[in-house]
Design an enzyme around this catalytic site. Structure first.
Site, PDB file in Angstrom:
ATOM      1  N   THR A  84      -6.116   2.732  -6.752  1.00 16.86           N
ATOM      2  CA  THR A  84      -7.328   2.707  -5.943  1.00 16.86           C
ATOM      3  C   THR A  84      -8.137   3.964  -6.202  1.00 16.86           C
ATOM      4  O   THR A  84      -7.614   5.085  -6.097  1.00 16.86           O
ATOM      5  CB  THR A  84      -6.979   2.577  -4.450  1.00 16.86           C
ATOM      6  OG1 THR A  84      -6.307   1.326  -4.243  1.00 16.86           O
ATOM      7  CG2 THR A  84      -8.228   2.612  -3.592  1.00 16.86           C
ATOM      8  N   SER A 117       0.819  -1.206   0.000  1.00 19.66           N
ATOM      9  CA  SER A 117       0.000   0.000   0.000  1.00 19.66           C
ATOM     10  C   SER A 117       0.856   1.261   0.000  1.00 19.66           C
ATOM     11  O   SER A 117       1.963   1.286   0.562  1.00 19.66           O
ATOM     12  CB  SER A 117      -0.902   0.011   1.240  1.00 19.66           C
ATOM     13  OG  SER A 117      -1.546   1.258   1.399  1.00 19.66           O
ATOM     14  N   LYS A 133      -8.732  -0.560  -8.836  1.00 20.29           N
ATOM     15  CA  LYS A 133      -9.346  -1.120  -7.627  1.00 20.29           C
ATOM     16  C   LYS A 133     -10.398  -0.163  -7.074  1.00 20.29           C
ATOM     17  O   LYS A 133     -10.122   1.020  -6.879  1.00 20.29           O
ATOM     18  CB  LYS A 133      -8.263  -1.351  -6.570  1.00 20.29           C
ATOM     19  CG  LYS A 133      -8.762  -1.894  -5.232  1.00 20.29           C
ATOM     20  CD  LYS A 133      -7.591  -2.068  -4.282  1.00 20.29           C
ATOM     21  CE  LYS A 133      -8.000  -2.712  -2.962  1.00 20.29           C
ATOM     22  NZ  LYS A 133      -8.817  -1.808  -2.130  1.00 20.29           N
ATOM     23  N   HIS A 162     -13.534  -1.582  -0.720  1.00 20.60           N
ATOM     24  CA  HIS A 162     -12.484  -1.230   0.244  1.00 20.60           C
ATOM     25  C   HIS A 162     -12.668  -1.985   1.561  1.00 20.60           C
ATOM     26  O   HIS A 162     -12.402  -1.465   2.642  1.00 20.60           O
ATOM     27  CB  HIS A 162     -12.492   0.284   0.503  1.00 20.60           C
ATOM     28  CG  HIS A 162     -11.123   0.872   0.667  1.00 20.60           C
ATOM     29  ND1 HIS A 162     -10.457   1.517  -0.349  1.00 20.60           N
ATOM     30  CD2 HIS A 162     -10.280   0.920   1.719  1.00 20.60           C
ATOM     31  CE1 HIS A 162      -9.283   1.944   0.075  1.00 20.60           C
ATOM     32  NE2 HIS A 162      -9.147   1.590   1.328  1.00 20.60           N
ATOM     33  N   TYR A 201      -2.505   5.518  -4.232  1.00 18.58           N
ATOM     34  CA  TYR A 201      -3.515   6.547  -4.054  1.00 18.58           C
ATOM     35  C   TYR A 201      -3.046   7.770  -4.838  1.00 18.58           C
ATOM     36  O   TYR A 201      -1.908   8.218  -4.671  1.00 18.58           O
ATOM     37  CB  TYR A 201      -3.651   6.933  -2.582  1.00 18.58           C
ATOM     38  CG  TYR A 201      -4.294   5.888  -1.712  1.00 18.58           C
ATOM     39  CD1 TYR A 201      -5.610   5.480  -1.932  1.00 18.58           C
ATOM     40  CD2 TYR A 201      -3.607   5.332  -0.637  1.00 18.58           C
ATOM     41  CE1 TYR A 201      -6.213   4.533  -1.122  1.00 18.58           C
ATOM     42  CE2 TYR A 201      -4.200   4.386   0.179  1.00 18.58           C
ATOM     43  CZ  TYR A 201      -5.498   3.995  -0.069  1.00 18.58           C
ATOM     44  OH  TYR A 201      -6.091   3.055   0.740  1.00 18.58           O
TER      45      TYR A 201
END
Length: 423
Positions: free
Chosen positions: A203, A153, A293, A317, A177
């Protein structure tokens, strides 16, 4: 003719004796008196006694302070999105075929141009070292050992370089992100590319942070703050707090120079201005495979595919963003009908059993991901716990494939599953 021994009942009638008594013979007792020697390896023993992911969750809850455990275990607001996702798997009925030769069960799966040992990857999770000090390194090494992908992540507590160095033969992916600072975002992407990452997971369901009420009530911060409450709660969990105090501080490894608060960072990270043009721009910048995603409806799935996503990941999520979000397993069944057969549709949220994976594959998923299931294992026993979680799921998949009467994942089709409570 031999006589039959008789016994007299209370009423006076005679019946034949059914049991002939004898003194125990040592030679017959010996095979029954084999005991396992006690082991001093407490972690090994507790992990061996975990037969399901839920067992690992119970162990994790005993060993992890409330704040980090609830961060993993909880979801947004009423937490109904996560509960509905899990309920969908519980409400599913399998339809097996019988009298098939199922002496083999092949779990291998090709996705995004690579072949994996089973159709399960480790999903990106933030703040991972807060749950257990081995963090992402444990996950990456377990994934490498099992031949499946590990996704780091942007909010991870290990750098992409450290993850790749720890699992050099693994399939290490990176989740992004999109920041308000687009160039800063792409600097992370360039680091991932230089480290050898082949798949970027963008994402797209975070224009704002979901309201995770358990975290508010626990006063959770990153790094964790040692208040009186957290100290009292941690006292019965010495392994966690000793690790916390004797290892490097927990921080966002990709943003070590951040000087603001966590809240300010999340506002910076979750950009409400992101549009389809940004997805198009990222596709132009990134020459590896791209997974989008956070897809939660058919129209968005079609747009992402049209703009060049190599795979779409149906995800709410983990129930941590929108309350009352769509149920991904139901959405999968609907979307698969509208896409070309060879287009890759992936899924996460709510998967806690190997049979859940098989159900998703039967309904059209090319690949699945687990987050909490892996983190429960991590909290229960570090890398060994992650490996135990993956072994549990693998064993469940093999057993249920055989019971369904199939030898490979490609044999699974919608005819093998039925929703019990869906019109």
């Amino acid at each position: 003719m031999d006589s039959i021994p008789l016994s007299v009942t209370k009423g006076g009638s005679c019946v034949g004796k059914n049991v002939k008594r004898q003194f125990p013979k040592p030679s017959e007792l010996a095979p029954l008196l084999k005991f396992s020697l006690p082991t001093l390896r407490r972690k090994k023993r507790r992990l061996e006694q975990a037969y399901t992911i839920w067992d690992l969750r119970d162990i994790a809850k005993r060993r992890t302070p409330k704040g980090p455990f609830d961060y993993t275990d909880g979801s947004a607001e009423s937490e109904v999105s996560l509960e509905r996702a899990r309920q969908a798997y519980r409400d599913l009925e399998f339809i097996p075929s019988i009298l098939k030769d199922v002496s083999t069960a092949d779990l291998t799966r090709t996705s995004l141009g690579e072949t994996f040992s089973m159709p399960v990857g480790i999903a990106p999770t933030g703040f991972t070292r807060m749950m257990q000090t081995q963090g992402e390194i444990a996950g990456a090494r377990a994934a490498e050992k099992f031949g499946i992908p590990f996704t780091l992540s942007t909010l991870g507590t290990s750098t992409i370089e450290d993850v790749v160095a720890a699992a050099p033969d693994g399939r290490n992916w990176f989740q992004l992100y999109m920041w308000k600072d687009r160039e800063g975002s792409m600097a992370l992407v360039e680091r991932a590319k230089r480290a050898g990452v082949k798949n970027l997971m963008l994402t797209v369901d975070v224009p704002a942070a979901g309201q995770r009420i358990r975290d508010y009530r626990n006063g959770l911060t990153v790094p964790p703050r040692l208040t009186a409450g957290t100290v009292i709660n941690a006292i019965p969990r010495p392994a966690w707090w000793i690790n916390f105090l004797t290892t490097p501080s927990i921080e966002f490894a990709s943003m070590k120079n951040w000087e603001g608060t966590v809240g300010e960072l999340l506002d910076y990270m979750f950009d409400p201005t992101m549009t389809w043009e940004d997805l198009k721009w990222i596709r132009e910048q990134w020459d590896g495979t791209l997974t989008v995603k956070g897809i939660q409806n058919l129209d968005d799935a079609k747009k992402a595919a049209k703009l060049g996503a190599d795979a779409i990941l149906l995800s709410n999520h983990g129930g941590r963003q929108l309350d009352r979000a769509p149920v991904m397993l139901h959405l999968l069944a609907d979307i698969k009908k509208e896409f070309k057969q060879d287009y890759e549709i992936h899924i996460d949220t709510g998967i806690m059993h190997g049979a859940d994976v098989l159900a998703a594959v039967a309904l059209g998923a090319q690949f699945t991901y687990v987050g909490r299931a892996y983190l429960y294992g991590l909290m229960a026993g570090g890398q060994d716990g992650v490996e135990r979680a993956l072994e549990i799921m693998r064993t469940q998949m093999v057993r249920n494939m055989k019971l369904l009467g199939v030898n490979s994942l490609d044999e699974l089709t919608p005819k093998h599953v039925r929703f019990l409570n869906r019109q």
